[in-house]
Design a protein around this motif. Structure first.
Motif, PDB file in Angstrom:
ATOM      1  N   ILE A 155       0.826  -1.205   0.000  1.00 33.66           N
ATOM      2  CA  ILE A 155       0.000   0.000   0.000  1.00 33.66           C
ATOM      3  C   ILE A 155       0.863   1.259   0.000  1.00 33.66           C
ATOM      4  CG2 ILE A 155      -1.632   1.333   1.386  1.00 33.66           C
ATOM      5  CD1 ILE A 155      -2.908  -1.289   2.236  1.00 33.66           C
ATOM      6  N   ILE A 156       1.956   1.225   0.772  1.00 35.39           N
ATOM      7  CA  ILE A 156       2.848   2.380   0.830  1.00 35.39           C
ATOM      8  C   ILE A 156       3.475   2.655  -0.541  1.00 35.39           C
ATOM      9  CG2 ILE A 156       5.031   3.227   1.785  1.00 35.39           C
ATOM     10  CD1 ILE A 156       4.296   1.837   4.398  1.00 35.39           C
ATOM     11  N   ASN A 157       3.771   1.582  -1.277  1.00 42.22           N
ATOM     12  CA  ASN A 157       4.434   1.730  -2.575  1.00 42.22           C
ATOM     13  C   ASN A 157       3.456   1.839  -3.734  1.00 42.22           C
ATOM     14  OD1 ASN A 157       7.526   1.380  -2.219  1.00 42.22           O
ATOM     15  ND2 ASN A 157       6.637  -0.200  -0.914  1.00 42.22           N
ATOM     16  N   LEU A 158       2.149   1.837  -3.458  1.00 32.87           N
ATOM     17  CA  LEU A 158       1.147   1.886  -4.519  1.00 32.87           C
ATOM     18  C   LEU A 158       1.309   3.084  -5.443  1.00 32.87           C
ATOM     19  CD1 LEU A 158      -1.390   0.700  -5.831  1.00 32.87           C
ATOM     20  CD2 LEU A 158      -2.757   2.005  -4.202  1.00 32.87           C
ATOM     21  N   PRO A 159       1.515   4.320  -4.931  1.00 34.05           N
ATOM     22  CA  PRO A 159       1.627   5.465  -5.835  1.00 34.05           C
ATOM     23  C   PRO A 159       2.756   5.336  -6.852  1.00 34.05           C
ATOM     24  CG  PRO A 159       1.314   6.194  -3.581  1.00 34.05           C
ATOM     25  CD  PRO A 159       1.575   4.723  -3.521  1.00 34.05           C
ATOM     26  N   SER A 160       3.881   4.753  -6.446  1.00 30.11           N
ATOM     27  CA  SER A 160       5.010   4.616  -7.370  1.00 30.11           C
ATOM     28  C   SER A 160       4.775   3.488  -8.378  1.00 30.11           C
ATOM     29  CB  SER A 160       6.301   4.354  -6.586  1.00 30.11           C
ATOM     30  OG  SER A 160       6.211   3.145  -5.854  1.00 30.11           O
ATOM     31  N   LEU A 161       3.919   2.513  -8.015  1.00 29.45           N
ATOM     32  CA  LEU A 161       3.644   1.403  -8.915  1.00 29.45           C
ATOM     33  C   LEU A 161       2.573   1.758  -9.940  1.00 29.45           C
ATOM     34  CD1 LEU A 161       3.572  -1.516  -6.307  1.00 29.45           C
ATOM     35  CD2 LEU A 161       5.445  -0.905  -7.852  1.00 29.45           C
ATOM     36  N   TYR A 162       1.673   2.683  -9.588  1.00 25.64           N
ATOM     37  CA  TYR A 162       0.573   3.043 -10.481  1.00 25.64           C
ATOM     38  C   TYR A 162       0.998   4.214 -11.361  1.00 25.64           C
ATOM     39  CZ  TYR A 162      -4.062   4.530 -12.037  1.00 25.64           C
ATOM     40  OH  TYR A 162      -5.143   4.880 -12.803  1.00 25.64           O
ATOM     41  N   GLN A 163       1.277   3.939 -12.622  1.00 26.50           N
ATOM     42  CA  GLN A 163       1.677   4.964 -13.573  1.00 26.50           C
ATOM     43  C   GLN A 163       0.773   4.906 -14.793  1.00 26.50           C
ATOM     44  OE1 GLN A 163       5.823   4.598 -14.530  1.00 26.50           O
ATOM     45  NE2 GLN A 163       6.480   4.608 -12.407  1.00 26.50           N
ATOM     46  N   THR A 164       0.404   6.063 -15.289  1.00 23.29           N
ATOM     47  CA  THR A 164      -0.453   6.124 -16.460  1.00 23.29           C
ATOM     48  C   THR A 164       0.154   7.040 -17.510  1.00 23.29           C
ATOM     49  OG1 THR A 164      -1.738   7.918 -15.462  1.00 23.29           O
ATOM     50  CG2 THR A 164      -2.571   5.680 -15.161  1.00 23.29           C
ATOM     51  N   ALA A 165      -0.340   6.907 -18.733  1.00 22.48           N
ATOM     52  CA  ALA A 165       0.144   7.740 -19.834  1.00 22.48           C
ATOM     53  C   ALA A 165      -0.977   7.886 -20.853  1.00 22.48           C
ATOM     54  CB  ALA A 165       1.379   7.121 -20.480  1.00 22.48           C
TER      55      ALA A 165
END
Length: 232
Positions: free
Chosen positions: A164-174
């Protein structure tokens, strides 16, 4: 209406202050084509959290008929200030142009919730985990046994907290910016073409290989050139 109601008299901040003041003045007197050029010139990586600037750029891009840029700026805004209204705005704009990647589903609601309260969720989970570890250490010191299932549970729990802590860095969009983009079976220009798509679609990045991004399209893993997309 959504963009116009929020813009109001807000001044874009950061960047070249003199140029942004000029752009704001041009925007106020409806000289939109000149204003957007100055806004774009001052939109850098450091400005991706500049909400007034993002709102004006999305408004001006949509007004000029550039829906790809409009969705790009709205998607950046959703990174820091997500809301149901914003997601609905993007979904409606995407539906008008038959674009994928903007559906307002359960996952979208989760992203809204996480980005609003994400700073508190890991803290709460870590406090609870610390309490559990404290109880287990106390029992060990007192010579009380700890069942294996409880040990495994705390390990799984700590793994979940780390995820959960690392979720923002794992979720990438383009967003796809090339009007003639090919989705391929492998990260190679010689591999088979799964589908040819236009610009404006939003994808979730699952990883990269050299000059290619790995993503999902119609429930299949495909590859897209990095030069064909603009990262959000």
């Amino acid at each position: 209406m959504f963009i116009g109601s929020i813009l109001g008299p807000n001044w874009a901040i950061s960047g070249d202050k003199n140029e942004l003041k000029t752009a704001d003045s041009l925007f106020a007197i409806a000289h939109y084509s000149e204003a957007i050029e100055l806004y774009k010139k001052n939109f850098t990586e450091s400005e991706k959290n500049n909400q007034p600037l993002l709102l004006k750029l999305s408004f001006l891009s949509e007004r000029a008929g550039n829906y790809t840029d409009g969705l790009y700026y709205l998607s950046n805004l959703a990174q820091t200030n997500p809301s149901r209204t914003l997601f609905e705005k993007m979904e409606n704009l995407a539906q008008e142009h038959d674009l994928q990647g903007y559906a307002l589903d359960d996952y979208s609601y989760f992203i809204i919730f996480y980005r609003r309260y994400g700073a508190y969720i890991p803290l709460i989970l870590l406090v609870f985990a610390t309490y559990i570890v404290y109880i287990m250490v106390t029992k060990t010191r007192k010579g009380q046994g700890i069942q294996m299932i409880h040990k495994l549970s705390i390990i799984v729990y700590l793994g979940l907290v780390a995820a959960i802590i690392n979720l923002p860095s794992l979720y990438q969009t383009a967003i796809i910016i090339n009007p003639k983009t090919f989705l391929r079976t492998d990260p190679s220009g010689a591999s088979g073409v799964v589908k040819g798509v236009g610009k404006g679609h939003r994808i979730t990045i699952l990883g990269s290989v050299d000059h290619w991004y790995r993503t999902i399209w119609d429930h299949s893993i495909v590859y897209i050139r990095k030069s064909d997309v603009r990262n959000i």
